[in-house]
Design a protein around this motif. Sequence first.
Motif, PDB file in Angstrom:
ATOM      1  N   GLN A  37       0.858  -1.180   0.000  1.00 51.60           N
ATOM      2  CA  GLN A  37       0.000   0.000   0.000  1.00 51.60           C
ATOM      3  C   GLN A  37       0.895   1.232   0.000  1.00 51.60           C
ATOM      4  O   GLN A  37       1.951   1.222   0.619  1.00 51.60           O
ATOM      5  CB  GLN A  37      -0.857   0.036   1.269  1.00 51.60           C
ATOM      6  CG  GLN A  37      -1.903  -1.049   1.314  1.00 51.60           C
ATOM      7  CD  GLN A  37      -2.400  -1.248   2.724  1.00 51.60           C
ATOM      8  OE1 GLN A  37      -1.679  -1.671   3.609  1.00 51.60           O
ATOM      9  NE2 GLN A  37      -3.650  -0.928   2.937  1.00 51.60           N
TER      10      GLN A  37
ATOM     11  N   ASN B 705      -5.506   3.085   1.492  1.00 52.99           N
ATOM     12  CA  ASN B 705      -6.151   1.918   0.905  1.00 52.99           C
ATOM     13  C   ASN B 705      -6.911   2.336  -0.340  1.00 52.99           C
ATOM     14  O   ASN B 705      -7.409   3.460  -0.409  1.00 52.99           O
ATOM     15  CB  ASN B 705      -7.161   1.322   1.898  1.00 52.99           C
ATOM     16  CG  ASN B 705      -6.504   0.962   3.205  1.00 52.99           C
ATOM     17  OD1 ASN B 705      -5.503   0.267   3.229  1.00 52.99           O
ATOM     18  ND2 ASN B 705      -7.058   1.472   4.293  1.00 52.99           N
ATOM     19  N   ASN B 721      -5.732   6.019   5.559  1.00 54.90           N
ATOM     20  CA  ASN B 721      -6.023   5.031   6.581  1.00 54.90           C
ATOM     21  C   ASN B 721      -6.620   5.748   7.786  1.00 54.90           C
ATOM     22  O   ASN B 721      -6.151   6.819   8.163  1.00 54.90           O
ATOM     23  CB  ASN B 721      -4.710   4.338   6.976  1.00 54.90           C
ATOM     24  CG  ASN B 721      -4.961   3.024   7.650  1.00 54.90           C
ATOM     25  OD1 ASN B 721      -5.882   2.898   8.440  1.00 54.90           O
ATOM     26  ND2 ASN B 721      -4.135   2.040   7.346  1.00 54.90           N
TER      27      ASN B 721
END
Lengths: 496, 1064
Positions: A37, B705, B721
């Motif tokens: 990520q 994300n 996040n």
Amino acid sequence: MCKEIKIFKIFILASAILLMGSCKNSNFDINSPNPNQPSSVTPNYLLASALASSANLVLGGDETFANFWMGYWAPYGEQSPTVLSYNLTTDTYSSNWDQSYIILENYKNIADQSSSAGNAYYLAIAKIMKSFHFQRLVDLYNNVPYHEALNSTNSFPKYDNGETIYKDLVVQLDSAIKIIKRADVLNTENPGSNDVLFHGNMNQWVKFANTLKLKILMRQTQTSGGAAYIQSNLTGLSTDDFLGEGEDAGVNPGYSNSSGAQQSPLWQSVGYNIDGSPNGGYIYTRANSYAVDFYIATNDPRIGQFYATNSDGIYRGRAFGSSDVGQGGNTISGFGSGILKAASMDAYILPAFESLFIQAEAAQRGYISGDPVDLFKKGVTESFRILSVPDYQSAAQALFSQPSDKVNIDVSSNKINTIILQKWAALNAYDPLESYCDWRRLGVPADLAVSVYPGTTATHIPYRLLYPSSEYNYNSANVKAQENINQFTSKIFWMP
Amino acid sequence: MKKLLLLIVLYVFISGFTLLAQTIIISGTVTSSVQSEGAILGVTVTVKGTTVGVVTDVNGKYSIAVPQNATTMVFSYIGMKKQEIEIGGRKVIDIVMFPDILGLDEVVVTALGIVRQEKALGYSTIQVKAKDLVQSKQINVVNGLTAKVSGLQVTTVNNGLFAPTRITLRGNRSLTGNNEALTIVDGAIYYNDISSLNPDDIESINILKGASASANYGSDASNGVLIITTKKGITGKPVINFSSTVQLETVSYMPDMQNQFGSNGGESFPQNFNDLRYYIPDENQQYGPLFNGKLVPLGRPIGDGSLLMVPYSSLKNEKRKFFNNAITTQNNFSYSAGDEKSKFFLSAQDVNSNGVMPKDYGSRDVFRAGGSKTFGKFSTNFSVTYTHKYTNTTNTGDVYNNVLNTPQHVPLTSLKDWQNNKYADPSGYFNDWADNPYFTIDQERNKTNENGLAGNVQLNLQAFSWLNLSYRASVNNSNTKYEYIQGTAHYNKHAQTSDTVFYSNSDGTGVFSQNDYIKPQAQGLSTTQAQYNTSSYSNYLLTSDFLATISKDFKNNVNLTVTLGESYIDNKIDYLAVNAGPLFLPVYNINNLTGIPDLGQYRKQARKLGYFGDVSIGYKNFAFLHGSYRNDIDSRLSKANRYIPYYDIDASIVLSDLIHSTGIRQVINYLKIRFAHSLTGNASSLGNGSSNIADGAYTTEPTLNAAPGFPFNGLGGYLLNTTISNPNIKPEAITENELGVEVSFFQNRITLVTDVYQQKLKDGIVYSNTASSTGFKRSLINAASTETKGFEADLKATIITSRTVTWKAGINYTRNQSKVLSINGDLPSLNIGGNSYAVLNKPYPVIETNDWLRDPQGHVIVDAITGNPSTDPNLKIMGNANPTDLLGLTSSVSWNNFTLNATADYRGGYKVFNKLGYTMTFTGITPVTTETGRQRFVFPNSVIDEGGGKYVTNTNVTTDDAGYNFWAGSYLNVGSNYITSGSVWKLREVALRYDFPKKWYSGANIFQDISFTLSGRNLIMLRPKTNIWTDPEFSDNTGNAVGTNSVNQTPPTRIFSATLSLMF
């Protein structure tokens, strides 16, 4: 002996070689960056998802609760008595608060990363969208954390006065408009396809910002000293500066029926699964008898767009709070094709008709130039258009040509009343929060139904939501510094 | 060399009682040099270089058959000097044993493979040897540890193939981290499932109970360690072992069920009457009329107009009959050979297992080669293992749920053939609310395919008499492929469109209602679509250690041993998943998917390096001081937090060496007191409790994300996040103090080891929630603290010893109590999964669920008019979920050629949440629903609230219903109804072994040893009467959130097995 010393040397050498690699400190710097990520992305990768999140909250999230209170929708099936009797808890509809701030943090991140001139458009958009959400937060909770909010290093943000926030939002919107207008078009990155609201059309963003500003200002018509403040902030603006006919603010990153997560938020919330079967939201959310009866009484053809016929082929609603199990799912109308157009439909966060109705009221009150009657008729017509009523222009004409002052502004002795009533009639499922604000501000519709849930003692729907449990648990000193909140008596600052 | 020699002795010791073909008999008496001690019982007499050995009897006498070519006898005994005596043609050898001043014999493999004298240890360790581990031929080696050692709790949380286990030492410490013991195989950290090991490859398991013992593992040390040593070959003539086991597993206990009432769902039918209930033939709930034995229709009329008629009476054993008598076969082969310089070991194991769940199947194949070689001062050993494990199971929870959802009069097992029996196929099956479980078994399959390859090599150099260098490297690579398939279900036209029928008479004669309700599964559907998910997971682990050991004896009776070294771990995990969703056709390949697949991937890697030093000082061989220090560099942590020190300091003193009174020495022959203090760490919370260090990587930096639904047709989008990353996070810190006493009486006939310990954890890692107005929902912080205290005792006794009969027995007892001291600031409670919570000042974890509304005395408050109780909206603490008291009993009796081993245990002081109760109350199959014959009743121990805090005992207001509305509508939802004591006595294993007399086969000159073993496991389980549900050991979770079972665990089983072992 000699041989053993040799082995010993080889051993030491081999061990040293094997271990040397592992001893280097840089060998332990492998957990940054994260290979799965990103730990930061440029604003272009945040904008589309932030706008989509805004649409999710407004049309598919807790903000849709206002559809129930405003007489559009009625729940069916097992419902929590606390909801049906307005006995709100700190958890009721709390994701309005929680989600808003999470989304706002993303806009803040865009703004923080976009201070350079080359990213002026991203900065402006982020400011506009922050204003969009903060207004809605104030409209639901009055005083909320604003100046100290959205900061990972301050766990206990203080609350700001709702009116102070409102004032700053106007300043922020003016600043955003200035940023757009002053930007060097050639050297400023246009968000283009990442702008899933206006596709990089910055003129539309300016209109959207002006419309939000008008919406913020018009909310304050009933506050003492509001008039001069409103007027002074609208200097130089005409109806051309606001979203007009055909200019719906609709988010669409490419909604489709390919997967549940890609469906347009309202469709995903109260529509159909990808295999075409009705989803849980559709089954347990039905037409409200208050709106159904209103549309029938005013011969409004939009009823067939807002609602579907029931198993008997007629439009039938259910009162909010009804525990009548005899009114089974099939005997009450579900949603029509004007609300549920397709899984790929735009998610409207400010439809053109809403802008026109706000302008109509502003013109009627003399804050802006323009013909309120014309703006009203355009608003109704635009509502017919967005709902895909057949022959929408003549159909709209037929509606507001009826003699009743519920539909006909020309015959109305209280034109504001007619404007707001038709605004209410149009906002069904589109922006119920705006209707909720109008009702709290002007008391229209005057006979709005109160829950019929047995034992409900409420005489009117609540004036606001309670602060969420996340504040009482984790920011308790600051939330407790607010007055004792009661959903039936505590008012938003702009309420009369 | 010393170590090697000791290992050889160990081998010889373990493989005793074996006779060779060409033998002579040598006998004699062993006495003590200490006056008045006289003959010594229990001296091990072995033939050097062979596996032959016996033990002296109470008169110190022995008799041993030795090979004709044998030259030397070895006599060994704890506390005595080992002696090697030349045979020199003698037939009688009497010897005198001398007290062992140096006491080098008993050594223990401690953390990082450092070998230390047992008497020098300042902390608690215990060794379990191969023969005790595999006596009942269990497939998972840890089942052989259960109940045998204090402080160790092995929880087998489910039935089924390669059933998962949870292994803890001294209870729980960390709230969100891993609390399970670290497993070390041949010196290397082992992250794989322990059930992948072949128990027959294991030589011994050394248990380091506390953190002090394992402190050398630094931030992996806090939970104690199981040090598994595998077989590496023996010295002497090549030996081939072959054994074959057949195992039968049967369901031992079903939950209690009612046998009085049949089908009626109740939702749409009048409930406020108690006499007349309609029979609903397509129902799965059992709120219908009393069974009357008449023929009734089952299900709706099917497509061809036919109707299945069955007797309306309970088939009591039908649900038990649903489960298989499962057969497992196990074949083991091993070859070992070697001489003084080199050894070799080769083994193969094949396990094929059926589950009690029909069509569940699993297999495990393990191949292993290992060996060692010595070249002068240089020695090396290695092992290579290949493991293949396969399981093919159905959706256990669904199937068991549907079995329990079957009314008692339904002949379920006759509806097995869903392909051909028209009453069993999806369209014709009686149940309108759930599929035929036999159909589900064929429709839904989970397959896992695991391939593991592990290699381990160790190099050792005794550079000088005082310096030993060793290097060890190990690579463990495992790949697992998962597949889930769900087949199509076809419904015929009739099932899609036909209405249900209700009968007013239970014999199906009076049709009173035709409801427009179409079989829900089939509504307008001709076929439900097939589904396919597949994923692959690989885990790579490299560990390497370098140790330099300096050992020196000084003139003033001081011995000093210093070990310096480093230990390195590199762990990589790769995961890729495709959840394809619906397929066009039931051809299970992602090429056939219809929509956008749900994809998932992650790659994780973490490294850790520890530097350590370990110093041990002995004085006159009775007083010892030991200390160790370690510094970890952990890639998961930010640079500032990478250098974290850990240490242990411990001391022991053998007081018995100070006692000179022979009178006392005759009673107490050994007395040792020890103390240890340590600081260790635990960073597994970073990976949500995973023991794989790679799982904890990447928590110190923020992450974004992909937003829901994104990417949309090439448009990417990320969201921040909502967890605030914490660059300052550091491992949890655990301090432990432990005090132990070891004492032996009457020449070791009775030994007792006791320990008290206290552990305190601080800087516990928790996710702390934040107000969302900060823009975030939570942050990861070091905030929690806990305390664990306990007492352990192991008592072992040789009760009878004679030439023909030996009886040894042991008792072990553990008391463990934990307490949450803080979570985060004044936060009172933290959910750690399911119904498990960490609650301030309570044991960890506790179970919380809802309860009836009660008055201050605990009586249930009922409504003055309806007589119905209501639910308290607040969750209540129901009790702690871990046993506080564990008692284990072991017994081993040998009589001539028979050996009988038995193990039993008790666990108590905890509660379990039997979520099975929800399903069983919903269906009305649980007996409580029929206690009043479904007649309205006064709720037991109830009161009526008269207001003003006044409660009056309810004597006459009955509940307004005693059918569906009350049980499934009200009682069902109150979790406290399914909380029971977890107390349980279990007879864990009984194994009877018969060694065939050698004279029967010695003439053939092929076999060295033939034995036959019959064994049983989980033979008896005694529970309190209130626990009508299942084995309290079962749990949905192998993590910290233990204590909640459900339909995901099939009923408890008994296992019987027969094993034939041949040694060539």
